[in-house]
Design a protein around this motif. Sequence first.
Motif, short mmCIF file in Angstrom:
data_model
loop_
_atom_site.label_atom_id
_atom_site.label_comp_id
_atom_site.label_asym_id
_atom_site.label_seq_id
_atom_site.Cartn_x
_atom_site.Cartn_y
_atom_site.Cartn_z
N VAL A 35 44.29 46.52 10.63
CA VAL A 35 44.40 47.53 11.70
C VAL A 35 45.75 48.21 11.60
N LEU A 43 43.77 54.67 24.25
CA LEU A 43 43.03 54.26 25.44
C LEU A 43 41.64 53.73 25.13
N VAL A 44 41.24 53.73 23.85
CA VAL A 44 39.89 53.28 23.54
C VAL A 44 39.88 52.12 22.54
N GLY A 45 41.01 51.44 22.42
CA GLY A 45 41.02 50.23 21.59
C GLY A 45 41.07 50.47 20.09
N GLY A 46 41.45 51.68 19.67
CA GLY A 46 41.48 51.96 18.24
C GLY A 46 42.56 51.21 17.48
N SER A 47 43.63 50.81 18.17
CA SER A 47 44.76 50.21 17.46
C SER A 47 44.89 48.71 17.72
N VAL A 48 43.85 48.09 18.30
CA VAL A 48 43.92 46.64 18.54
C VAL A 48 42.98 45.91 17.58
N PRO A 49 43.37 44.70 17.14
CA PRO A 49 42.49 43.92 16.28
C PRO A 49 41.32 43.38 17.10
N VAL A 50 40.15 43.32 16.47
CA VAL A 50 38.97 42.85 17.19
C VAL A 50 38.73 41.36 16.91
N GLU A 167 41.30 57.95 12.99
CA GLU A 167 41.65 56.71 13.69
C GLU A 167 41.92 55.53 12.76
#
Lengths: 407, 407
Positions: A35, A43-50, A167
């Motif tokens: 990531v 604001l939509v979780g694009g930069s957080v690890p899942v 993204e």
Amino acid sequence: MKSGWRLQTQTGCTNTKAQVSQILKYCNSRCLAVVPQGGNTGLVGGSVPVFDEVIVNMSLMNNIISFDKVSGILVCEGGCILENLITFLDNQGFIMPLDLGAKGSCQIGGNVSTNAGGLRLVRYGSLHGNVLGLEVVLADGNVIDMLGTLRKDNTGYDLKHLFIGSEGSLGIVSKKLLMEAKRKLGEILSAFEFLDSKSLDLVLNHLDGVRNPLPPTLHKFYILIETTGSDEPYDRQKLEGFLLHAMEAGLISDGALAQDINQASSFWRIREGIPEALMKAGAVYKYDLSLPVEKMYDLVEEMRTRLSDSANVVGYGHLGDGNLHLNISTAQYDDGILTQIEPFVYEWTSKHRGSISAEHGLGLMKANEIFYSKPTATVSLMASIKKMLDPKGILNPYKVLPHSLSS
Amino acid sequence: MKSGWRLQTQTGCTNTKAQVSQILKYCNSRCLAVVPQGGNTGLVGGSVPVFDEVIVNMSLMNNIISFDKVSGILVCEGGCILENLITFLDNQGFIMPLDLGAKGSCQIGGNVSTNAGGLRLVRYGSLHGNVLGLEVVLADGNVIDMLGTLRKDNTGYDLKHLFIGSEGSLGIVSKKLLMEAKRKLGEILSAFEFLDSKSLDLVLNHLDGVRNPLPPTLHKFYILIETTGSDEPYDRQKLEGFLLHAMEAGLISDGALAQDINQASSFWRIREGIPEALMKAGAVYKYDLSLPVEKMYDLVEEMRTRLSDSANVVGYGHLGDGNLHLNISTAQYDDGILTQIEPFVYEWTSKHRGSISAEHGLGLMKANEIFYSKPTATVSLMASIKKMLDPKGILNPYKVLPHSLSS
């Protein structure tokens, strides 16, 4: 949701693009997911690890590399915080074309990756218009250099747009270029064209009904400025103030202001009539180049020295965009003259980091010259995209891509 | 050099995109090469056949489909002659952001395919910034609809840029959209933000040190206008004239003009403080939508009716870009409320041809919602590009593309 690995450490292991490249090469070879992370303000979780992705945090790549006050072009690394860039430019008297609430922590690489809009979009448009170039690290670690500092470059597919707003799913933005709004007359200026005295000569000699609006003393250069505004009296005062200032400062020696739309058309006829006058004058070799503004005319003069009396070398074009139309007029086509012009003109342009086709494209005639303006890795990527979209190669064959890659 | 086949006939065999699609499907299945041709005014041979290619001439696809004076958006077919578009817009009081010498015969589809620059680029930027959408026929005859009429749409890769400037080698431009310069204040306007009274309430109630610059009577809507120009006294007169006119016409009922930079900052603090105030107020469901400007607020009102007293629904955003931030504030997160909001909010947006992510991107949270804003063929193309550039899928997995296509 497990938290990811952070590769950023206090010793700064991601502070060069070579390191980003190495990390991706390693991760790709071992199928480790990644990531890219800027300020993590999305604001939509694009930069957080899942799940268990490796976070490549860009914060340490935060250098401003250069800023050119003439062209308004800023070059910086992907980890620069937006507010720092705004402040830096403000101190130089320039405006950053992007502003948003999270500016205190968001990073420009993340802004580009997400095509951030924000508060100034209505005036300056989206990042697709304001980012002039990008350097991107692909999944396999290859670095794609799309870093031309030119406003105009029509040599092949404009691949940077693929990465703007993707993204972080196609590549990591390591370096970028931003174009700034100009000062002085900026907001009402709609054209800023130049021609040399030989261009004017050609038009006056070969086209009927065209006359020189200035006294017959020949000047070396002519500039055609057009403004378009919403409030005629104020805009006129603004233009007149600008001209007066330029005259007093010795920047211009004479001028004429169109009094009505017919007169404006007759000024435009001079500029737009140059290609027609060249056709009437005989054979013509045409080059459409983007060059750094301060070096634009050097090429015209070098070409004149090179060809001496065998040809009439004229230069004109879009000064505001750094776009030179170099046209060489001869009585008839002659292979001897052509070998004196090419590849010299392409090598000169490449050496000065220009583009061999500012706006005309590559078409058939310049497809094989693409490597003068684009790195090999970029041309290969273009070829892959062409292959994917047109596997049988039926669409406009022999054009744009070099023959070595288009078969 | 043999001349190619011309498929254009007097009966007009290429005058619909379905016919272009059929021609390409046929040619692709038989490996017959094709040259798309507009006005054939290019200077590098991009639109001429080299050996025995079939010429697909676009001249008969010359309809202007629509023009919206509010948004300044023009929709037309690829074969429209540039000068006809310039004249058409001029009669409506608008300016075409593209002008060049060959305007009398060149076609807009060819201009887009070659990313034509021309005389107005210094003011309006390149076609990458002015073309809002494209419809393209691919080599195999599939039609890719990238025709959103929105200024902002961050749902996936912005594929139209791949075709702008690709000189007909990736697809044939059959229809396109051009964005126009706005009138009135246009050239100095740098921000045009709106907030409703509930947004203002939130900020005044939850943030310290913020005060309402207007008398305490609550109005339904507030607009924050910012201008940036090169000549302060003239620009100020221009702004004051505009405000006076708007007041007299009953468009605005009250206003305050910032007297210095500190006061301007305090106005901005209200607008930029909304997200912070929402966080302090409890849980918040955030939607970042592009909608036709005239329908923007209808969604806020419908949502209020739908949720009645169970939530505080606020609307604010970038009015100039048609970008609504719809935020729903509740005491705490509640799955019951969420099912009342989604998928209703996405369906409503899709029905009004809006975008479910104007500027925030899709990230993790909205990746599966992409089909509300993008046609299936476009999403498939995105997935192919992702697969080509990142075959192992290591870069930012689970984001942007729907899970059904990203594995």
